[in-house]
Design a protein around this motif. Structure first.
Motif, PDB file in Angstrom:
ATOM      1  N   ILE A 221     -12.266   4.666  42.604  1.00  0.00           N
ATOM      2  CA  ILE A 221     -13.339   3.673  41.427  1.00  0.00           C
ATOM      3  C   ILE A 221     -12.809   3.183  40.115  1.00  0.00           C
ATOM      4  N   PRO A 222     -13.768   1.414  39.932  1.00  0.00           N
ATOM      5  CA  PRO A 222     -12.673   0.957  39.143  1.00  0.00           C
ATOM      6  C   PRO A 222     -14.371   1.103  38.330  1.00  0.00           C
ATOM      7  N   GLU A 223     -14.068   0.453  36.549  1.00  0.00           N
ATOM      8  CA  GLU A 223     -14.082   1.103  35.633  1.00  0.00           C
ATOM      9  C   GLU A 223     -15.939  -0.051  36.129  1.00  0.00           C
ATOM     10  N   LEU A 224     -16.831   0.413  35.783  1.00  0.00           N
ATOM     11  CA  LEU A 224     -18.527   0.007  35.946  1.00  0.00           C
ATOM     12  C   LEU A 224     -19.126  -0.795  34.720  1.00  0.00           C
ATOM     13  N   TRP A 225     -20.249  -1.995  34.829  1.00  0.00           N
ATOM     14  CA  TRP A 225     -20.367  -3.036  33.963  1.00  0.00           C
ATOM     15  C   TRP A 225     -22.161  -1.775  33.745  1.00  0.00           C
ATOM     16  N   ILE A 226     -21.716  -0.725  32.663  1.00  0.00           N
ATOM     17  CA  ILE A 226     -23.208   0.227  32.684  1.00  0.00           C
ATOM     18  C   ILE A 226     -23.457   0.523  31.336  1.00  0.00           C
ATOM     19  N   ASP A 227     -24.372   1.485  30.897  1.00  0.00           N
ATOM     20  CA  ASP A 227     -24.454   1.202  29.609  1.00  0.00           C
ATOM     21  C   ASP A 227     -24.204   2.832  29.752  1.00  0.00           C
ATOM     22  N   GLU A 228     -23.721   3.315  29.631  1.00  0.00           N
ATOM     23  CA  GLU A 228     -23.173   4.582  29.415  1.00  0.00           C
ATOM     24  C   GLU A 228     -24.359   5.841  29.130  1.00  0.00           C
ATOM     25  N   GLU A 229     -24.622   5.338  28.259  1.00  0.00           N
ATOM     26  CA  GLU A 229     -26.070   6.768  27.443  1.00  0.00           C
ATOM     27  C   GLU A 229     -27.314   6.055  28.316  1.00  0.00           C
ATOM     28  N   LYS A 230     -27.397   5.691  28.998  1.00  0.00           N
ATOM     29  CA  LYS A 230     -28.705   5.530  30.102  1.00  0.00           C
ATOM     30  C   LYS A 230     -28.025   5.796  31.800  1.00  0.00           C
ATOM     31  N   ILE A 231     -27.416   5.837  31.681  1.00  0.00           N
ATOM     32  CA  ILE A 231     -26.917   6.145  33.187  1.00  0.00           C
ATOM     33  C   ILE A 231     -26.340   7.920  32.864  1.00  0.00           C
ATOM     34  N   GLN A 232     -25.539   8.617  31.460  1.00  0.00           N
ATOM     35  CA  GLN A 232     -25.696   9.660  31.424  1.00  0.00           C
ATOM     36  C   GLN A 232     -27.519  10.760  31.801  1.00  0.00           C
ATOM     37  N   GLN A 233     -28.116   9.974  30.806  1.00  0.00           N
ATOM     38  CA  GLN A 233     -29.068  10.799  31.206  1.00  0.00           C
ATOM     39  C   GLN A 233     -29.785  10.456  31.833  1.00  0.00           C
ATOM     40  N   ALA A 234     -30.073  10.014  33.468  1.00  0.00           N
ATOM     41  CA  ALA A 234     -30.172   9.859  35.059  1.00  0.00           C
ATOM     42  C   ALA A 234     -29.354  10.897  34.982  1.00  0.00           C
ATOM     43  N   VAL A 235     -28.614  11.121  35.074  1.00  0.00           N
ATOM     44  CA  VAL A 235     -27.734  12.114  35.933  1.00  0.00           C
ATOM     45  C   VAL A 235     -27.846  12.717  35.376  1.00  0.00           C
ATOM     46  N   LEU A 236     -28.640  13.713  34.502  1.00  0.00           N
ATOM     47  CA  LEU A 236     -28.255  14.555  32.983  1.00  0.00           C
ATOM     48  C   LEU A 236     -29.780  15.229  33.792  1.00  0.00           C
ATOM     49  N   ASN A 237     -30.650  14.173  33.981  1.00  0.00           N
ATOM     50  CA  ASN A 237     -31.631  14.376  34.802  1.00  0.00           C
ATOM     51  C   ASN A 237     -31.723  15.659  36.059  1.00  0.00           C
ATOM     52  N   ILE A 238     -31.251  14.833  36.761  1.00  0.00           N
ATOM     53  CA  ILE A 238     -31.410  15.251  37.617  1.00  0.00           C
ATOM     54  C   ILE A 238     -29.977  16.300  38.325  1.00  0.00           C
ATOM     55  N   ALA A 239     -29.798  16.436  37.621  1.00  0.00           N
ATOM     56  CA  ALA A 239     -28.142  17.454  37.317  1.00  0.00           C
ATOM     57  C   ALA A 239     -29.111  18.885  36.676  1.00  0.00           C
TER      58      ALA A 239
END
Length: 346
Positions: A221-239
């Motif tokens: 998987i290559p690098e993604l164009w994302i907001d690191e903090e917001k992706i982290q928050q989204a996955v963390l909420n689910i986890a």
């Protein structure tokens, strides 16, 4: 001619053992006819919402029936949704059953996604409107309590104004969470697995007792164009939801893959990164499945019901989507994020 059908056909004998399966059925079960023949149908599934007793009754009464949106879970962990028609037939004087199986996963997923997307957007706009209507008078209420507190000399009475201010602040915080992130996303190129490793570290610092955190990453998987903090928050909420559901014992798996030709809210993307958060907990209650991402919907006694709603909102900012599949012993949240070759115009 039968071998060319896209409809899966399976013939069962009086003991509900497979006697014939066409190529479409072989593809459905991912087993050859030689492997399928002689096996009881119920042993090919880990779980199915179609009851064996209904098949027995259809065989005995020479009856037929249809069942739509049957969830089938295979022994190897695969799952599928299908419309199934069962017909009573006779071969060489022996009663048998003909099963016609039509996979509907893809069509239902697109239809359900469009419907849920429209409902969630409407619910989100309603909640945002209500939140603003609550927030405006709340500020006046808090200010009035502060002014009144300055005029009161009795400490006991000031305790009541302090309580008003405290509860107003609590409501304001809740309203702010309902309104969602107030900071625009800051997109950059990031390695997805570094983000997931931070999440694993944060979870391991929590009180997770005997919960195992397992990773299964696709390094291509290559690098993604994302907001690191917001992706982290989204996955963390689910986890974190998964950790709470497991109640101190179980397994949470973080899986990444590349998915091709993914449709997200009506737009097709050639490549997407897939993040799966899988737990072996009790599963999502049936009554919550259709409203899971709505604000204030929760299955936890002390929950606010905002974690998944916020996660959905954060992923929406990335042109992505979240899907969920759940049954007892398995809950799987899948996040799709488009893979871009260059900085996209958002």
């Amino acid at each position: 001619m039968i071998s060319q059908l896209s409809l899966a056909l399976v013939v069962l004998d009086s003991e509900l053992k497979v006697r014939y399966a066409n190529p479409a059925a072989e593809a459905f079960f991912e087993q050859s006819l030689n492997q399928l023949q002689g096996h009881e149908l119920r042993k090919l599934f880990l779980q199915s919402s179609i009851e064996t007793q209904r098949l027995v009754n259809a065989l005995r009464d020479r009856d037929s029936f249809s069942d739509s949106e049957v969830q089938v879970i295979f022994a190897d962990g695969r799952h599928s949704l299908a419309d199934i028609t069962v017909s009573s037939i006779e071969h060489q004087g022996q009663p048998m059953l003909l099963l016609e199986i039509k996979k509907i996963d893809h069509l239902r997923r697109i239809s359900q996604e469009n419907q849920l997307w429209a409902q969630q957007q409407a619910a989100r706009e309603l909640v945002r409107g209500l939140a603003h209507e609550i927030k405006n008078p709340l500020g006046g209420l808090r200010g009035a309590a502060q002014l009144l507190e300055k005029q009161l000399e009795d400490a006991e009475l000031r305790e009541f104004t302090g309580l008003i201010i405290e509860q107003a602040d609590r409501l304001r915080n809740l309203v702010d969470r309902l309104l969602g992130p107030n900071k625009p996303p800051s997109f950059q190129w990031h390695n997805l697995h570094k983000v997931l490793e931070k999440i694993r570290t944060l979870l391991s610092l929590d009180e997770i007792a005997d919960v195992q955190l397992v990773r299964d990453y696709d390094p291509s998987i290559p690098e993604l164009w994302i907001d690191e903090e917001k992706i982290q928050q989204a996955v963390l909420n689910i986890a974190r939801n998964a950790v709470q559901v497991l109640e101190g014992k179980g397994v949470i798996r973080f899986v990444t893959r590349i998915e091709r030709q993914v449709t997200i809210h009506g737009k097709r993307y050639p490549l997407c990164a897939q993040i799966k958060i899988i737990d072996n907990g009790p599963g999502i209650p049936e009554r919550l499945k259709d409203t899971l991402f709505y604000p204030m919907v929760t299955g936890k006694q002390d929950g606010t019901g905002l974690g998944l709603s916020i996660a959905q909102n954060l992923i929406d900012h990335h042109r992505g989507k979240i899907e969920v599949e759940s049954w007892p012993g398995h809950t799987e949240f899948t996040i799709y994020l488009p893979i871009d070759k260059k900085e996209p115009s958002l």
